[in-house]
Design an enzyme around this catalytic site. Structure first.
Site, PDB file in Angstrom:
ATOM      1  N   GLU A  62       0.877  -1.171   0.000  1.00  0.00           N
ATOM      2  CA  GLU A  62       0.000   0.000   0.000  1.00  0.00           C
ATOM      3  C   GLU A  62       0.914   1.220   0.000  1.00  0.00           C
ATOM      4  O   GLU A  62       1.800   1.322   0.854  1.00  0.00           O
ATOM      5  CB  GLU A  62      -0.871  -0.028   1.272  1.00  0.00           C
ATOM      6  CG  GLU A  62      -1.858   1.109   1.283  1.00  0.00           C
ATOM      7  CD  GLU A  62      -2.819   1.077   2.466  1.00  0.00           C
ATOM      8  OE1 GLU A  62      -2.810   0.091   3.224  1.00  0.00           O
ATOM      9  OE2 GLU A  62      -3.562   2.051   2.614  1.00  0.00           O
ATOM     10  N   ARG A 297       5.197 -13.124   9.272  1.00  0.00           N
ATOM     11  CA  ARG A 297       5.880 -11.870   8.974  1.00  0.00           C
ATOM     12  C   ARG A 297       7.206 -11.821   9.728  1.00  0.00           C
ATOM     13  O   ARG A 297       7.411 -12.533  10.704  1.00  0.00           O
ATOM     14  CB  ARG A 297       5.011 -10.668   9.309  1.00  0.00           C
ATOM     15  CG  ARG A 297       4.748 -10.462  10.784  1.00  0.00           C
ATOM     16  CD  ARG A 297       3.649  -9.441  11.036  1.00  0.00           C
ATOM     17  NE  ARG A 297       3.968  -8.125  10.528  1.00  0.00           N
ATOM     18  CZ  ARG A 297       3.266  -7.494   9.584  1.00  0.00           C
ATOM     19  NH1 ARG A 297       2.213  -8.047   9.051  1.00  0.00           N
ATOM     20  NH2 ARG A 297       3.606  -6.283   9.196  1.00  0.00           N
ATOM     21  N   LYS A 307       4.428   0.576  10.013  1.00  0.00           N
ATOM     22  CA  LYS A 307       4.437   1.848   9.278  1.00  0.00           C
ATOM     23  C   LYS A 307       4.019   3.006  10.170  1.00  0.00           C
ATOM     24  O   LYS A 307       4.569   4.092  10.082  1.00  0.00           O
ATOM     25  CB  LYS A 307       3.483   1.756   8.091  1.00  0.00           C
ATOM     26  CG  LYS A 307       4.103   1.114   6.872  1.00  0.00           C
ATOM     27  CD  LYS A 307       3.157   1.286   5.702  1.00  0.00           C
ATOM     28  CE  LYS A 307       3.417   0.224   4.658  1.00  0.00           C
ATOM     29  NZ  LYS A 307       2.259   0.005   3.804  1.00  0.00           N
TER      30      LYS A 307
HETATM   31  P1  ATP Z   1       0.609  -1.639   7.491  1.00  0.00           P
HETATM   32  O1  ATP Z   1       1.750  -1.447   8.465  1.00  0.00           O
HETATM   33  O2  ATP Z   1       0.056  -0.370   6.947  1.00  0.00           O
HETATM   34  O3  ATP Z   1      -0.375  -2.724   7.831  1.00  0.00           O
HETATM   35  P2  ATP Z   1       2.024  -3.472   5.861  1.00  0.00           P
HETATM   36  O4  ATP Z   1       3.272  -3.477   6.650  1.00  0.00           O
HETATM   37  O5  ATP Z   1       1.102  -4.644   5.838  1.00  0.00           O
HETATM   38  O6  ATP Z   1       1.225  -2.179   6.180  1.00  0.00           O
HETATM   39  P3  ATP Z   1       1.838  -3.334   3.019  1.00  0.00           P
HETATM   40  O7  ATP Z   1       2.217  -2.182   2.176  1.00  0.00           O
HETATM   41  O8  ATP Z   1       0.411  -3.705   3.069  1.00  0.00           O
HETATM   42  O9  ATP Z   1       2.429  -3.039   4.426  1.00  0.00           O
HETATM   43  O10 ATP Z   1       2.720  -4.600   2.716  1.00  0.00           O
HETATM   44  C1  ATP Z   1       3.025  -5.070   1.439  1.00  0.00           C
HETATM   45  C2  ATP Z   1       3.412  -6.508   1.542  1.00  0.00           C
HETATM   46  O11 ATP Z   1       4.511  -6.671   2.409  1.00  0.00           O
HETATM   47  C3  ATP Z   1       2.275  -7.339   2.099  1.00  0.00           C
HETATM   48  O12 ATP Z   1       2.066  -8.442   1.257  1.00  0.00           O
HETATM   49  C4  ATP Z   1       2.733  -7.766   3.450  1.00  0.00           C
HETATM   50  O13 ATP Z   1       2.314  -9.047   3.714  1.00  0.00           O
HETATM   51  C5  ATP Z   1       4.255  -7.697   3.338  1.00  0.00           C
HETATM   52  N1  ATP Z   1       4.845  -7.347   4.631  1.00  0.00           N
HETATM   53  C6  ATP Z   1       4.634  -6.239   5.354  1.00  0.00           C
HETATM   54  N2  ATP Z   1       5.305  -6.284   6.515  1.00  0.00           N
HETATM   55  C7  ATP Z   1       5.972  -7.458   6.524  1.00  0.00           C
HETATM   56  C8  ATP Z   1       6.846  -8.118   7.465  1.00  0.00           C
HETATM   57  N3  ATP Z   1       7.166  -7.565   8.631  1.00  0.00           N
HETATM   58  N4  ATP Z   1       7.345  -9.327   7.118  1.00  0.00           N
HETATM   59  C9  ATP Z   1       7.030  -9.892   5.949  1.00  0.00           C
HETATM   60  N5  ATP Z   1       6.226  -9.342   5.038  1.00  0.00           N
HETATM   61  C10 ATP Z   1       5.687  -8.143   5.317  1.00  0.00           C
HETATM   62 MG    MG Z   2      -0.996  -4.060   4.873  1.00  0.00          MG
END
Ligand code: ATP
Ligand code: MG
Length: 595
Positions: A62, A297, A307
């Site tokens: 996002e 994650r 974020k």
């Molecule tokens: P928010 O903090 O706003 O929930 P997010 O960290 O989920 O956002 P996105 O932009 O939705 O961020 O993430 C893009 C992709 O990165 C998603 O498919 C998510 O699963 C993956 N992602 C985000 N954070 C992690 C993490 N800590 N480890 C592994 N994958 C991640």
């Molecule tokens: Mg997200």
């Protein structure tokens, strides 16, 4: 639970998702799957060719912030699988939420994915997509659900909906509006679209089962009214799809085979599958539909990977910006000197699992060290300089110090990189800690009457020191043994225990070096009742003036070096000027945090 890579014992490059893909490919699951060259509905795809991509994955950030180290795990996973299985990975901006999204984030995300070594172009095809380009189709899908009796417009207030949703142990209650006719639902939904209702007054909900043990299946909201400007579609829409509705549709339009997401979406999978089935029945999508798979994650000690918290650190100026080298953003890590190869090694080493765990930050640092040890050339830097005068070193006819060439290997493991010249003269800079007037036990460096080798130069014998009024040592004196120059016959006739580095004062470049340390002093910032901001390490950066060998004056932004005995340093890509590089410490040679 804190897990080290060794304990997890996952062979590099292998994980359960690979197992699933290999099984799917063995079963020829996608053998007849079509791809018309661009995302689209069933009719669009059916008119295309059999997809030459064996699998399709996607990385769907996002654009509401900068990418962080957690995203790197997801990028290596999704793009890496596509690369390994002759597939394609799409870069998709999941921009269905009108607020908080901006072009600045879109640009930095694309830049970081490229930096990690991945692309989304395949011949003439550019697989970079925006979820907001699918708003028309999403709207059409919502109408189709209504038409087939699978969705209704609810007029309950948000509070009523929350109460009637029930709990984990209690079934929910049907909304009094649940049995509205198809016609009434269609009319209301179109009125929502046409701006005839106030924000939040109506929502479109999927009609599934208010008694489902999975709360996500209790008639989830799929469209809401939100008068907000969207960075891509402007003011075209005043209703926006919910993420849980939008995401499966995005995957389906793009003919994704394996939709990989983090574990918190596991409970959403039944809705994902429900929606796919309904839209196939309605003729809007075609089989085989995408499937969702979840992995754990990345949680990393000593950093925050949320974020919201990263935005707070930047906006409240606890750091200098999104690319502050102390941040776990990829922009920050890059500026710190972390490398794509280091991240690759890290993601291979930690593996992909279905169980949440914490990874020690030292594992990441070790990966960077390992990669930089191979990739970075060696240079000499004196970080806390004091003068060493070789009193018997010859002067020239003008009474100035002579100087001579010494030869230092550029890389001990890569003799093919040759040696470079460093100048030796009468006055040198050495590390303050390499001299002790009264040596402690086991100290083998400079001490009155003691002898050490000046690395790549001569053996010297210390003759004493000068001090200032406060008793601080200002200058150390010594005499050199002319027959002991490194690399000359008989140079090792005098045996010494210590070996110290130095830079000729007349041939030095004085540089600013930022000595970075961890941004948080606690392994789990903000755990318990603490505010994560209270766990900030007050000494996470100090800028020092160091004396470097002259060649480093010409170092280019983003070049990395090992400063012998100190660690890895990179030329800052932002604050360096031509001929005046500033350095960032990437990582020390050894872990200074381990007790
Ligand atoms: P928010 O903090 O706003 O929930 P997010 O960290 O989920 O956002 P996105 O932009 O939705 O961020 O993430 C893009 C992709 O990165 C998603 O498919 C998510 O699963 C993956 N992602 C985000 N954070 C992690 C993490 N800590 N480890 C592994 N994958 C991640
Ligand atoms: Mg997200």
């Amino acid at each position: 639970m804190i897990m080290s890579a060794e304990k997890e014992n996952i062979p590099s490059g292998s994980n359960f998702i690979r197992g699933i893909i290999e099984r799917d490919l063995a079963e020829n699951k996608f053998a007849s799957k079509k791809w018309a060259g661009s995302p689209g509905c069933a009719d669009h795809q059916k008119a295309g060719q059999v997809d030459t991509a064996k699998i399709r994955t996607r990385f769907p950030p996002e654009p509401n912030g900068y990418l962080h180290i957690g995203h790197a795990k997801s990028i290596f996973l999704n793009f890496g699988l596509a690369r390994d299985y002759e597939g394609i990975c799409h870069l998709r901006f999941d921009d269905t939420n009108p607020e908080k999204e901006s072009q600045e984030y879109v640009d930095s995300i694309s830049e970081m994915v490229s930096w990690l070594g991945f692309g989304w172009e395949n011949g003439k095809e550019n697989n970079l997509y925006y979820a907001s380009d699918y708003f028309d189709f999403m709207y059409q899908s919502a109408e189709a659900l209504i038409t087939h009796g699978h969705a209704y417009v609810d007029s309950q207030t948000a509070d009523e909906m929350r109460i009637n949703r029930g709990t984990l142990t209690e079934a929910g209650k049907d909304s009094p509006y649940r049995n509205r006719s198809v016609e009434e639902n269609l009319t209301l939904f179109r009125e929502m679209r046409d701006g005839k209702h106030a924000d939040g007054s109506l929502v479109l909900r999927a009609k599934i089962d208010m008694a489902s043990p999975n709360i996500n299946m209790r008639d989830p909201a799929i469209y809401r009214i939100r008068r907000a400007h969207h960075h891509n579609t402007g003011d075209t829409w005043c209703i926006y799809p919910m993420y849980t509705f939008a995401h499966p549709i995005e995957d389906a339009l793009e003919q994704i085979t394996h939709s990989i997401c983090t574990l918190e979406f596991e409970d959403q999978r039944p809705f994902y599958d429900w929606l796919m089935e309904r839209l196939v029945e309605a003729g809007l999508l075609c089989n085989p539909v995408p499937h969702q798979y979840e992995f754990a994650r990345l949680n990393l000690t000593y950093v925050v990977l949320s974020k919201r918290k990263l935005i707070q650190l930047v906006e409240e100026k606890h750091v200098s910006g999104w690319d502050d080298p102390r941040l776990p953003t990829l922009a920050g890590a890059r500026r710190r000197g972390y490398t794509p190869a280091g991240f690759k090694l890290f993601t291979d080493r930690i593996g992909v699992s279905k169980a949440d765990s914490w990874i020690e930050y030292t594992i990441l640092e070790d990966c960077m060290r390992e990669v930089l040890n191979i990739d970075a050339e060696r240079r000499i830097a004196v970080l806390d300089p004091i003068k060493l005068v070789i009193d018997n070193y010859p002067l020239d006819s003008n009474g100035k110090s002579q100087s001579e060439d010494c030869f230092a290997p550029n890389h001990p493991l890569k003799p093919e990189l040759g040696k470079r010249v460093i100048q030796l003269s009468k006055e040198l800079w050495i590390e303050r800690e390499d001299f002790m007037e009264v040596p402690s036990k086991g100290f083998f460096r400079l001490t009155p009457n003691g002898m050490v080798r000046m690395r790549y130069g001569y053996v010297v014998k210390c003759t004493g020191c000068e001090k200032d009024a406060q008793g601080n040592v200002t200058v150390v004196h010594c005499e050199y043994l002319p027959d002991t120059k490194s690399g000359t016959p008989g140079s090792d006739s005098v045996k010494v225990k210590g070996n110290i580095h130095w830079v000729s004062a007349a041939h030095a470049y004085e540089a600013d070096i930022r000595m970075y340390d961890r941004l948080f002093k606690e392994a789990n910032p903000g755990s318990g009742d603490r505010d994560f901001l209270d766990d900030i390490n007050p000494n996470s950066v100090t800028t020092i003036k160091a004396q470097l060998e002259l060649a480093l004056k010409e170092a280019k932004p983003a070049e990395s070096f090992q400063f012998e005995r100190h660690g890895y340093f990179v030329v800052d890509r932002k604050d360096s000027l031509a001929g005046k590089p500033v350095f960032n410490r990437t990582v020390t040679l050894r872990d200074a945090w381990q007790k």
